[in-house]
Design an enzyme around this catalytic site. Structure first.
Site, PDB file in Angstrom:
ATOM      1  N   GLU A   1       0.865  -1.280  -0.135  1.00  0.00           N
ATOM      2  CA  GLU A   1       0.110  -0.035  -0.183  1.00  0.00           C
ATOM      3  C   GLU A   1       0.968   1.227  -0.013  1.00  0.00           C
ATOM      4  O   GLU A   1       0.460   2.218  -0.716  1.00  0.00           O
ATOM      5  CB  GLU A   1      -0.844   0.065   1.118  1.00  0.00           C
ATOM      6  CG  GLU A   1      -2.160  -0.944   1.175  1.00  0.00           C
ATOM      7  CD  GLU A   1      -3.106  -0.524   0.069  1.00  0.00           C
ATOM      8  OE1 GLU A   1      -3.044   0.912  -0.454  1.00  0.00           O
ATOM      9  OE2 GLU A   1      -3.626  -1.432  -0.650  1.00  0.00           O
TER      10      GLU A   1
ATOM     11  N   TYR B   1      -6.292   6.607   4.948  1.00  0.00           N
ATOM     12  CA  TYR B   1      -6.571   5.647   3.716  1.00  0.00           C
ATOM     13  C   TYR B   1      -5.998   4.389   4.003  1.00  0.00           C
ATOM     14  O   TYR B   1      -6.386   3.336   3.782  1.00  0.00           O
ATOM     15  CB  TYR B   1      -6.198   6.431   2.564  1.00  0.00           C
ATOM     16  CG  TYR B   1      -5.936   5.110   1.406  1.00  0.00           C
ATOM     17  CD1 TYR B   1      -7.201   5.006   0.713  1.00  0.00           C
ATOM     18  CD2 TYR B   1      -4.764   4.697   1.150  1.00  0.00           C
ATOM     19  CE1 TYR B   1      -7.122   4.079  -0.381  1.00  0.00           C
ATOM     20  CE2 TYR B   1      -4.374   3.756   0.065  1.00  0.00           C
ATOM     21  CZ  TYR B   1      -5.731   3.582  -0.602  1.00  0.00           C
ATOM     22  OH  TYR B   1      -5.586   2.561  -1.549  1.00  0.00           O
TER      23      TYR B   1
ATOM     24  N   ASP C   1      -9.483   6.978  -1.171  1.00  0.00           N
ATOM     25  CA  ASP C   1      -8.379   7.927  -1.657  1.00  0.00           C
ATOM     26  C   ASP C   1      -8.931   8.683  -3.139  1.00  0.00           C
ATOM     27  O   ASP C   1     -10.384   8.584  -3.286  1.00  0.00           O
ATOM     28  CB  ASP C   1      -7.134   6.850  -2.237  1.00  0.00           C
ATOM     29  CG  ASP C   1      -7.649   5.948  -3.487  1.00  0.00           C
ATOM     30  OD1 ASP C   1      -8.472   5.742  -3.764  1.00  0.00           O
ATOM     31  OD2 ASP C   1      -6.595   5.332  -3.908  1.00  0.00           O
TER      32      ASP C   1
END
Ligand code: SF4
Length: 356
Positions: A53, A136, A154
């Site tokens: 991520e 996020y 996002d």
């Protein structure tokens, strides 16, 4: 997670809520057959999902694959990352940019060791407290690794949802993000949460793409997307223009003495803080000015110009190869092989380094 059912979502109507619920169900079905086969989708290990991520922020999926494998090969667990030297982590990150992210990874790994006995925390709030992790990333790790109903909102998700809901709120505002997160939290299913999160991301990446060119004919939401029905797809999402980037001019030196090249460390504050760099100075220098900077020069030649764009600033650079007969004391001098092996050189300097 803080974004819970008590949250005020007066920004949205009952119809919005029902539509969002329908959208998530349709996406979940679509995702089963449309999902791309990506390495980080083969695991539920929160450490691997976290690394992917962070790498995926601002970097293309294809480029991330190689970095992801290399990083996990050298640092396969939280403990390996916590114990690694900063230079090792930065070297593994070299070329991805945003080096503060790599430093935060190491800090967060140390937090996991000291505050969670080395075990990755299993809830949104604890994950959110780790260094470098915002709403996020905490939402995506919690839902993908632990199947918690925690949306990860996002730019991709905001784009998709603005279009589906025909919502003209400015997606650069924190309020819009908070409202959307609250709306999604209300209708997130209790199971397959990771797939829901990834299906939204996948649609944003592959179908409902930016710049007015979404592939509506391939989209599983065509029948219920309000922007498609209203003909407003190209007007959405609404985004205020960012301030124009400032330009800084620089003269960069590929400074060589024998087999060794000069490097220096940037200050611990500001852009590329604490990173290694090629010697450089502010402004574009003339050859005469350059000649006055160095003594014992054997060769001085211009090797190129290059523009490097950061988020808020861009560097306009000219670079000179300078070969000198005696090393200057203000720099670290290393051979090409050592620099390649041990030093992470930011992308801004790489085009000049490649010309050595
Ligand atoms: S129908 Fe078009 S605009 Fe609507 S969500 Fe799908 S791709 Fe995006």
């Amino acid at each position: 997670m803080k974004q819970t059912k008590e949250k005020d979502i007066t920004a949205y109507s009952k119809e919005d809520l029902e539509l969002t619920e329908e959208v998530l169900q349709k996406l979940l079905l679509w995702y089963q057959s449309a999902r791309r086969d990506l390495p980080w989708r083969k695991t539920k290990d929160p450490y691997c999902i976290w690394i992917s991520e962070i790498m995926l922020q601002q970097t293309r999926v294809e480029a991330v694959k190689e970095y992801y494998h290399r990083f996990l090969k050298v640092l396969p667990t939280v403990s390996h990352l916590a114990e690694a030297s900063e230079e090792t982590v930065l070297k593994l990150w070299e070329g991805l940019g945003y080096y503060s992210r790599a430093r935060n990874l190491k800090k967060a790994a140390q937090q996991i060791i000291s505050e969670h006995n080395g075990e990755f925390p299993r809830n949104f709030d604890a994950i959110r407290k780790l260094s470098g992790i915002g709403d996020y990333t905490a939402g995506s790790i919690s839902s993908i690794a632990f199947d918690l109903p925690t949306p990860a909102v996002d730019g991709n998700v905001l784009r998709v949802m603005s279009r589906v809901l025909n919502d003209f709120s400015d997606i650069t505002l924190t309020k819009t993000k908070k409202d959307m997160t609250a709306l999604l939290s209300l209708v997130y299913p209790q199971k397959q949460c990771g797939d829901v999160t990834q299906s939204l991301m996948e649609l944003g990446a592959m179908v409902c793409i930016p710049n007015g060119q979404p592939k509506c004919e391939e989209c599983p939401l065509t029948d219920c997307c309000r922007a498609k029905q209203e003909g407003t797809v190209e007007q959405l999402p609404v985004k205020t223009e960012k301030a124009k980037r400032k330009t800084q001019k620089k003269t960069v030196f590929l400074l060589q003495c024998g087999e060794e090249y000069a490097l220096r460390k940037r200050t611990e504050k500001g852009l590329l803080s604490g990173m290694w760099e090629l010697p450089n100075c502010e402004g574009i220098f003339t050859e005469k000015q350059i000649a006055s900077l160095f003594s014992n020069v054997l060769l001085a030649e211009k090797i190129g110009s290059y523009r490097h764009i950061f988020t808020h600033i861009e560097w306009e650079m000219e670079c000179y190869r300078i070969i000198i007969a005696e090393k200057l004391p203000d720099y670290v001098w290393e051979t090409e092989a050592t620099i390649k092996e041990k030093y992470a050189l930011p992308a801004a300097f790489r085009p000049f380094w490649e010309k050595r």
